[in-house]
Design a protein around this motif. Structure first.
Motif, short mmCIF file in Angstrom:
data_model
loop_
_atom_site.label_atom_id
_atom_site.label_comp_id
_atom_site.label_asym_id
_atom_site.label_seq_id
_atom_site.Cartn_x
_atom_site.Cartn_y
_atom_site.Cartn_z
N ASN A 224 -27.61 3.41 12.06
CA ASN A 224 -27.93 2.62 13.25
C ASN A 224 -28.90 1.50 12.93
O ASN A 224 -28.77 0.38 13.45
CB ASN A 224 -28.51 3.52 14.34
N LEU A 225 -29.88 1.76 12.07
CA LEU A 225 -30.83 0.73 11.68
C LEU A 225 -30.12 -0.38 10.90
O LEU A 225 -30.43 -1.57 11.06
CB LEU A 225 -31.95 1.34 10.84
N ARG A 226 -29.16 0.00 10.08
CA ARG A 226 -28.40 -1.01 9.33
C ARG A 226 -27.61 -1.90 10.28
O ARG A 226 -27.55 -3.13 10.10
CB ARG A 226 -27.46 -0.33 8.34
N ILE A 227 -26.99 -1.30 11.29
CA ILE A 227 -26.21 -2.10 12.25
C ILE A 227 -27.13 -3.04 13.03
O ILE A 227 -26.79 -4.20 13.26
CB ILE A 227 -25.43 -1.17 13.19
N VAL A 228 -28.30 -2.54 13.45
CA VAL A 228 -29.24 -3.39 14.18
C VAL A 228 -29.68 -4.56 13.31
O VAL A 228 -29.73 -5.72 13.77
CB VAL A 228 -30.46 -2.55 14.64
N LEU A 285 -28.46 1.61 19.79
CA LEU A 285 -28.61 1.64 18.34
C LEU A 285 -30.03 2.01 17.95
O LEU A 285 -30.25 2.71 16.96
CB LEU A 285 -28.25 0.28 17.74
N GLY A 286 -31.00 1.55 18.76
CA GLY A 286 -32.39 1.84 18.44
C GLY A 286 -32.76 3.29 18.68
O GLY A 286 -33.50 3.88 17.87
N ASP A 287 -32.29 3.89 19.76
CA ASP A 287 -32.64 5.29 20.03
C ASP A 287 -31.72 6.28 19.32
O ASP A 287 -31.88 7.50 19.48
CB ASP A 287 -32.64 5.57 21.54
N ARG A 288 -30.72 5.79 18.60
CA ARG A 288 -29.84 6.62 17.78
C ARG A 288 -29.09 7.66 18.60
O ARG A 288 -28.78 8.75 18.11
CB ARG A 288 -30.63 7.31 16.67
N PHE A 301 -12.31 10.50 28.70
CA PHE A 301 -11.66 10.03 27.47
C PHE A 301 -12.50 10.51 26.30
O PHE A 301 -13.70 10.21 26.20
CB PHE A 301 -11.56 8.51 27.46
N THR A 302 -11.87 11.27 25.41
CA THR A 302 -12.55 11.82 24.24
C THR A 302 -12.06 11.11 22.99
O THR A 302 -10.85 10.98 22.77
CB THR A 302 -12.30 13.33 24.12
N GLY A 303 -12.99 10.65 22.19
CA GLY A 303 -12.63 9.97 20.95
C GLY A 303 -13.83 9.85 20.04
O GLY A 303 -14.95 10.28 20.36
N TYR A 304 -13.58 9.25 18.89
CA TYR A 304 -14.62 9.07 17.87
C TYR A 304 -15.05 7.60 17.84
O TYR A 304 -14.23 6.70 17.99
CB TYR A 304 -14.11 9.49 16.50
N VAL A 305 -16.34 7.39 17.66
CA VAL A 305 -16.88 6.04 17.60
C VAL A 305 -16.45 5.40 16.27
O VAL A 305 -16.83 5.87 15.20
CB VAL A 305 -18.41 6.05 17.72
N THR A 306 -15.66 4.35 16.36
CA THR A 306 -15.21 3.64 15.16
C THR A 306 -15.92 2.32 14.96
O THR A 306 -15.97 1.81 13.84
CB THR A 306 -13.70 3.39 15.24
N LYS A 307 -16.49 1.76 16.05
CA LYS A 307 -17.14 0.46 15.93
C LYS A 307 -18.12 0.27 17.07
O LYS A 307 -17.83 0.63 18.20
CB LYS A 307 -16.09 -0.67 15.93
N ILE A 308 -19.28 -0.30 16.76
CA ILE A 308 -20.29 -0.64 17.76
C ILE A 308 -20.54 -2.13 17.68
O ILE A 308 -21.02 -2.64 16.66
CB ILE A 308 -21.59 0.14 17.54
#
Length: 473
Positions: A224-228, A285-288, A301-308
């Protein structure tokens, strides 16, 4: 005939290396000279042949080098890609300069060779620019179309520059004035400013993408820190490109104050959702609370996070369908995150065995069959329990933790059930099957004697009741 070395020294004394280089790329009116000298004189055809030979030889050398040193698997893939793109024009430029130098030593004026040197230098600029655009922008049909458009536009600009038409077009654009507030800008200044903004922005995007790739490759930082950090770098580079480009063309940055006020009003009214989603993206992203790979349930809807992204989160379920959930939803609504503390998920299968089964042995078989799968976590180990006594047999359940739920459950369940079936057959454990007693009645059959006797007794009882009623008893 003078000595070649003496002629070279004399040429260097008269013109000098600096004059030779500066005159090599000086703009000339080539059209009339080429028609008159090149096509009507033998040395013109000879120069054309040398020009074609230089192009062919440098193309062969560049192709041979690229085949011997491929880019794939290289640590500096982008830099080497740019180097291979400009390798041919660089070699062609070196060959053209060398040919022009020796051609001038013979006392002739180079035309085609000098034009080749100018074209090679321009090709270096074009290929470098297109390589940077290719590295800065994501691969898509729009990017491919943009690269072809830029290549054609730059070659048209080169032709206009060589022919001298560029000066006429620039003078015409300078006469067109565009009032912007209290400042008056001509069309040439505006177009030049947009060009510089585009160039600096593309370079900034390329630099941001290069930094982002290095950040995403780091294993010391949280995902998450990398994405931020990547989002901050990209935004900062875009803003910085505007702040650098506008003063270069003489546009005062105070002009942007009006635009900034209008943007603030727009955010206050029409862009509330956009701003809310953008800020919510940094919050989650900051609070993870959400990470790539988490299993979420949002609005059934149930799914996996592929992109933020800056505006939404992409969820992908097992059948391949994807849902784009606005970032604001994760801040203002209830979201089920099955992977918040650990990505392992608890799953269970129900099994039924016959009543005469050794239940202790059956439970042990269920636990062993589940633990034998590599995707099943053994700490804690699978647990088998008795659910109850059904109509046909004893209901059992085997529960276990799946280490990689993102790979699905159907194949895993099938493997566990198949292993259970094989182990039950080896241990002599039976699966129950429904047992029903079926009685078929013939509708055409006459009433039985018992039914006739019952009907007769009922008739006699009814007769006695009627007689007593008539007598007043």
């Amino acid at each position: 005939m003078p000595n070649l070395s003496d002629t070279s020294l004399q040429f260097l004394e008269n013109s000098g290396i600096s004059n030779f280089i500066s005159g090599l790329f000086a703009r000339h009116q080539f059209t009339s000279q080429l028609l008159e000298r090149s096509f009507n004189r033998p040395e013109g055809w000879l120069e054309i042949g040398i020009t074609l030979a230089v192009m062919a030889a440098t193309f062969w050398l560049s192709t041979y080098w690229i085949k011997k040193h491929p880019v794939a698997g290289s640590r500096w893939g982008v830099i080497r890609h740019i180097g291979q793109r400009i390798l041919w024009p660089v070699l062609m430029l070196i060959g053209a300069i060398s040919a022009v130098y020796f051609w001038n030593l013979s006392g002739k004026t180079a035309l085609w060779l000098q034009l080749l040197a100018m074209a090679a230098r321009w090709m270096i600029l074009i290929r470098f620019a297109l390589a940077v655009v290719h590295a800065a922008l994501p691969a898509s049909k729009v990017t491919d179309w943009l690269e072809r458009f830029l290549s054609a536009a730059l070659w048209v600009a080169f032709v206009l520059w060589v022919s001298g038409i560029e000066d006429i077009i620039i003078d015409a654009m300078k006469t067109v004035e565009l009032p912007i507030g209290s400042t008056k800008l001509n069309l040439y200044t505006v177009l030049t400013g947009l060009l510089w903004v585009a160039v600096i922005m593309v370079f900034a995007l390329w630099l941001a993408r290069f930094i982002n790739n290095k950040l995403m490759e780091s294993q010391r930082l949280d995902i998450n820190l990398r994405i931020v950090l990547t989002k901050i770098v990209s935004t900062a580079m875009i803003v910085l490109s505007f702040l650098i480009a506008l003063p270069l063309v003489g546009i005062d940055l105070t002009v942007l104050s009006v635009f900034g006020g209008a943007l603030g009003v727009g955010i206050g009214f029409g862009l509330q959702k956009v701003a809310s989603n953008y800020i919510s993206g940094f919050i989650i992203l900051g609070d993870r609370s959400i990470r790539p790979g988490d299993r979420l349930t949002v609005n059934n809807f149930t799914g996996y996070v592929t992109k933020i992204t800056s505006r939404f989160v992409v969820l992908k379920n097992a059948n391949g369908s994807e849902a784009l959930i606005p970032n604001e939803t994760f801040v203002t609504s209830t979201v089920i995150n099955e992977s918040y503390t650990s990505k392992a998920l608890w799953q269970s299968l129900n099994i039924q065995v016959a009543y005469h089964t050794d239940l202790a042995k059956a439970l042990s078989v269920l636990e062993e069959a589940a633990a034998a799968q590599e995707r099943v976590d053994t700490s804690p180990a699978p647990t088998a329990v008795i659910l109850g006594f059904g109509e046909n047999g004893v209901d059992l359940r085997i529960g276990f933790w799946v280490k990689d739920p993102e790979n699905g459950f159907s194949v895993l369940f099938s493997a566990i059930l198949l292993d259970i079936w094989q182990r039950f057959n080896e241990q002599g454990i039976e699966f129950p099957y429904p047992q029903r007693e079926v009685r078929i009645l013939n509708e055409a059959q006459t009433p039985s004697d018992i039914a006739i006797l019952k009907a007769s007794l009922k008739a006699q009882t009814d007769t006695r009741s009627d007689a007593a009623f008539d007598n007043g008893d």
